[in-house]
Design a protein around this motif. Structure first.
Motif, PDB file in Angstrom:
ATOM      1  N   GLU A  25       0.820  -1.212   0.000  1.00  0.00           N
ATOM      2  CA  GLU A  25       0.000   0.000   0.000  1.00  0.00           C
ATOM      3  C   GLU A  25       0.854   1.263   0.000  1.00  0.00           C
ATOM      4  OE1 GLU A  25      -3.529   1.995   2.648  1.00  0.00           O
ATOM      5  OE2 GLU A  25      -3.172  -0.150   2.778  1.00  0.00           O
ATOM      6  N   ASP A  26       1.894   1.288   0.843  1.00  0.00           N
ATOM      7  CA  ASP A  26       2.772   2.459   0.888  1.00  0.00           C
ATOM      8  C   ASP A  26       3.521   2.634  -0.423  1.00  0.00           C
ATOM      9  OD1 ASP A  26       1.989   3.005   3.462  1.00  0.00           O
ATOM     10  OD2 ASP A  26       3.684   1.955   4.381  1.00  0.00           O
ATOM     11  N   LEU A  27       3.984   1.518  -0.982  1.00  0.00           N
ATOM     12  CA  LEU A  27       4.693   1.568  -2.255  1.00  0.00           C
ATOM     13  C   LEU A  27       3.771   2.056  -3.360  1.00  0.00           C
ATOM     14  CD1 LEU A  27       7.174   0.987  -3.998  1.00  0.00           C
ATOM     15  CD2 LEU A  27       6.398  -1.383  -4.148  1.00  0.00           C
ATOM     16  N   ARG A  28       2.538   1.562  -3.381  1.00  0.00           N
ATOM     17  CA  ARG A  28       1.577   1.985  -4.408  1.00  0.00           C
ATOM     18  C   ARG A  28       1.250   3.468  -4.260  1.00  0.00           C
ATOM     19  NH1 ARG A  28      -0.773   0.330  -8.347  1.00  0.00           N
ATOM     20  NH2 ARG A  28      -0.270  -1.839  -8.080  1.00  0.00           N
ATOM     21  N   ASP A  29       1.067   3.942  -3.018  1.00  0.00           N
ATOM     22  CA  ASP A  29       0.784   5.369  -2.803  1.00  0.00           C
ATOM     23  C   ASP A  29       1.938   6.236  -3.309  1.00  0.00           C
ATOM     24  OD1 ASP A  29      -1.660   4.837  -1.672  1.00  0.00           O
ATOM     25  OD2 ASP A  29      -0.930   4.990   0.401  1.00  0.00           O
ATOM     26  N   ALA A  30       3.170   5.829  -3.002  1.00  0.00           N
ATOM     27  CA  ALA A  30       4.335   6.589  -3.458  1.00  0.00           C
ATOM     28  C   ALA A  30       4.434   6.575  -4.982  1.00  0.00           C
ATOM     29  CB  ALA A  30       5.607   6.017  -2.838  1.00  0.00           C
ATOM     30  N   ALA A  31       4.152   5.432  -5.587  1.00  0.00           N
ATOM     31  CA  ALA A  31       4.206   5.327  -7.046  1.00  0.00           C
ATOM     32  C   ALA A  31       3.142   6.196  -7.700  1.00  0.00           C
ATOM     33  CB  ALA A  31       4.042   3.868  -7.473  1.00  0.00           C
ATOM     34  N   GLU A  32       1.946   6.242  -7.118  1.00  0.00           N
ATOM     35  CA  GLU A  32       0.890   7.084  -7.671  1.00  0.00           C
ATOM     36  C   GLU A  32       1.210   8.565  -7.500  1.00  0.00           C
ATOM     37  OE1 GLU A  32      -2.703   5.650  -5.908  1.00  0.00           O
ATOM     38  OE2 GLU A  32      -2.735   3.864  -7.188  1.00  0.00           O
ATOM     39  N   LYS A  33       1.858   8.914  -6.391  1.00  0.00           N
ATOM     40  CA  LYS A  33       2.277  10.306  -6.200  1.00  0.00           C
ATOM     41  C   LYS A  33       3.362  10.686  -7.202  1.00  0.00           C
ATOM     42  CE  LYS A  33       0.863  10.613  -1.443  1.00  0.00           C
ATOM     43  NZ  LYS A  33       1.244  10.615  -0.046  1.00  0.00           N
ATOM     44  N   PHE A  34       4.262   9.729  -7.495  1.00  0.00           N
ATOM     45  CA  PHE A  34       5.277   9.990  -8.508  1.00  0.00           C
ATOM     46  C   PHE A  34       4.627  10.216  -9.871  1.00  0.00           C
ATOM     47  CE2 PHE A  34       8.137   8.653 -11.876  1.00  0.00           C
ATOM     48  CZ  PHE A  34       9.234   9.458 -11.621  1.00  0.00           C
ATOM     49  N   GLU A  35       3.612   9.428 -10.173  1.00  0.00           N
ATOM     50  CA  GLU A  35       2.893   9.599 -11.435  1.00  0.00           C
ATOM     51  C   GLU A  35       2.244  10.984 -11.496  1.00  0.00           C
ATOM     52  OE1 GLU A  35       0.931   6.169 -13.782  1.00  0.00           O
ATOM     53  OE2 GLU A  35      -0.658   7.085 -12.580  1.00  0.00           O
ATOM     54  N   ALA A  36       1.718  11.454 -10.372  1.00  0.00           N
ATOM     55  CA  ALA A  36       1.127  12.795 -10.312  1.00  0.00           C
ATOM     56  C   ALA A  36       2.198  13.868 -10.520  1.00  0.00           C
ATOM     57  CB  ALA A  36       0.412  13.005  -8.983  1.00  0.00           C
ATOM     58  N   ILE A  37       3.389  13.647  -9.961  1.00  0.00           N
ATOM     59  CA  ILE A  37       4.489  14.602 -10.160  1.00  0.00           C
ATOM     60  C   ILE A  37       4.886  14.636 -11.636  1.00  0.00           C
ATOM     61  CG2 ILE A  37       6.942  15.012  -9.677  1.00  0.00           C
ATOM     62  CD1 ILE A  37       6.377  13.905  -6.837  1.00  0.00           C
ATOM     63  N   PHE A  38       4.934  13.473 -12.267  1.00  0.00           N
ATOM     64  CA  PHE A  38       5.247  13.396 -13.689  1.00  0.00           C
ATOM     65  C   PHE A  38       4.221  14.169 -14.512  1.00  0.00           C
ATOM     66  CE2 PHE A  38       4.652  11.309 -17.794  1.00  0.00           C
ATOM     67  CZ  PHE A  38       5.938  11.391 -18.324  1.00  0.00           C
ATOM     68  N   LEU A  39       2.948  13.959 -14.214  1.00  0.00           N
ATOM     69  CA  LEU A  39       1.895  14.673 -14.938  1.00  0.00           C
ATOM     70  C   LEU A  39       1.959  16.174 -14.697  1.00  0.00           C
ATOM     71  CD1 LEU A  39      -1.090  12.229 -14.482  1.00  0.00           C
ATOM     72  CD2 LEU A  39      -0.065  12.922 -16.636  1.00  0.00           C
ATOM     73  N   HIS A  40       2.284  16.568 -13.458  1.00  0.00           N
ATOM     74  CA  HIS A  40       2.397  17.993 -13.143  1.00  0.00           C
ATOM     75  C   HIS A  40       3.508  18.629 -13.969  1.00  0.00           C
ATOM     76  CE1 HIS A  40       3.774  21.420 -10.490  1.00  0.00           C
ATOM     77  NE2 HIS A  40       2.570  21.768 -10.877  1.00  0.00           N
ATOM     78  N   GLN A  41       4.639  17.951 -14.060  1.00  0.00           N
ATOM     79  CA  GLN A  41       5.747  18.472 -14.852  1.00  0.00           C
ATOM     80  C   GLN A  41       5.364  18.556 -16.331  1.00  0.00           C
ATOM     81  OE1 GLN A  41       8.566  19.614 -13.397  1.00  0.00           O
ATOM     82  NE2 GLN A  41       9.050  20.433 -15.405  1.00  0.00           N
ATOM     83  N   PHE A  42       4.633  17.566 -16.800  1.00  0.00           N
ATOM     84  CA  PHE A  42       4.154  17.572 -18.181  1.00  0.00           C
ATOM     85  C   PHE A  42       3.242  18.774 -18.443  1.00  0.00           C
ATOM     86  CE2 PHE A  42       0.975  16.375 -21.351  1.00  0.00           C
ATOM     87  CZ  PHE A  42       1.789  16.027 -22.422  1.00  0.00           C
ATOM     88  N   ILE A  84       2.802   4.102 -15.209  1.00  0.00           N
ATOM     89  CA  ILE A  84       4.043   4.444 -14.511  1.00  0.00           C
ATOM     90  C   ILE A  84       4.021   3.897 -13.091  1.00  0.00           C
ATOM     91  CG2 ILE A  84       5.459   6.350 -13.652  1.00  0.00           C
ATOM     92  CD1 ILE A  84       4.443   7.975 -16.055  1.00  0.00           C
ATOM     93  N   ALA A  85       2.915   4.108 -12.393  1.00  0.00           N
ATOM     94  CA  ALA A  85       2.807   3.634 -11.009  1.00  0.00           C
ATOM     95  C   ALA A  85       2.913   2.121 -10.956  1.00  0.00           C
ATOM     96  CB  ALA A  85       1.495   4.104 -10.389  1.00  0.00           C
ATOM     97  N   GLU A  86       2.252   1.428 -11.870  1.00  0.00           N
ATOM     98  CA  GLU A  86       2.295  -0.036 -11.880  1.00  0.00           C
ATOM     99  C   GLU A  86       3.711  -0.537 -12.161  1.00  0.00           C
ATOM    100  OE1 GLU A  86       1.063  -3.694 -11.179  1.00  0.00           O
ATOM    101  OE2 GLU A  86      -0.230  -1.941 -10.981  1.00  0.00           O
ATOM    102  N   ALA A  87       4.417   0.118 -13.076  1.00  0.00           N
ATOM    103  CA  ALA A  87       5.794  -0.268 -13.381  1.00  0.00           C
ATOM    104  C   ALA A  87       6.703  -0.055 -12.177  1.00  0.00           C
ATOM    105  CB  ALA A  87       6.302   0.516 -14.584  1.00  0.00           C
ATOM    106  N   LEU A  88       6.506   1.041 -11.455  1.00  0.00           N
ATOM    107  CA  LEU A  88       7.309   1.294 -10.258  1.00  0.00           C
ATOM    108  C   LEU A  88       7.028   0.265  -9.166  1.00  0.00           C
ATOM    109  CD1 LEU A  88       7.118   5.172 -10.049  1.00  0.00           C
ATOM    110  CD2 LEU A  88       9.142   3.796 -10.490  1.00  0.00           C
ATOM    111  N   VAL A  89       5.764  -0.091  -8.998  1.00  0.00           N
ATOM    112  CA  VAL A  89       5.413  -1.095  -7.986  1.00  0.00           C
ATOM    113  C   VAL A  89       6.062  -2.437  -8.342  1.00  0.00           C
ATOM    114  CG1 VAL A  89       3.507  -2.448  -7.020  1.00  0.00           C
ATOM    115  CG2 VAL A  89       3.298   0.021  -7.225  1.00  0.00           C
TER     116      VAL A  89
END
Length: 97
Positions: A25-42, A84-89
């Motif tokens: 769960e913690d790993l998935r939350d971090a991965a989803e937040k990373f995906e949000a950071i990627f989208l924000h930068q985009f 992206i999140a799934e690949a990170l997990v």
């Protein structure tokens, strides 16, 4: 209506089955937040590409647009699956090794 021991144990089993903790769960939350950071930068980089100067541009407007982009990125990361999140997990999941 009185529950028999079998009924109560089945009810407890069903309740525990729906509340199983996700080991990642913690790993998935971090991965989803990373995906949000990627989208924000985009979104931020997409906003930088302008065809003309903004007549009413100001520091306050750019701050507001950045906050709006962050909110859009958070919403998009929850609704759109980029993978992206799934690949990170999968990459960082220790239980899969």
């Amino acid at each position: 209506m009185e529950l028999t021991p079998i009924d109560s144990s089945m009810a407890m089993y069903e309740a525990s089955k729906t509340k199983l903790p996700d080991e990642n769960e913690d790993l998935r939350d971090a991965a989803e937040k990373f995906e949000a950071i990627f989208l924000h930068q985009f979104l931020k980089d997409a906003r930088k590409t302008k065809l003309a100067d903004d007549l009413f541009g100001s520091h306050a407007k750019s701050t507001y647009e950045d906050m709006l982009d962050q909110e859009h990125a958070d919403i998009m990361s929850k609704k759109i699956d980029l993978g992206i999140a799934e690949a990170l997990v999968r990459q960082f999941d220790k239980s899969a090794m």
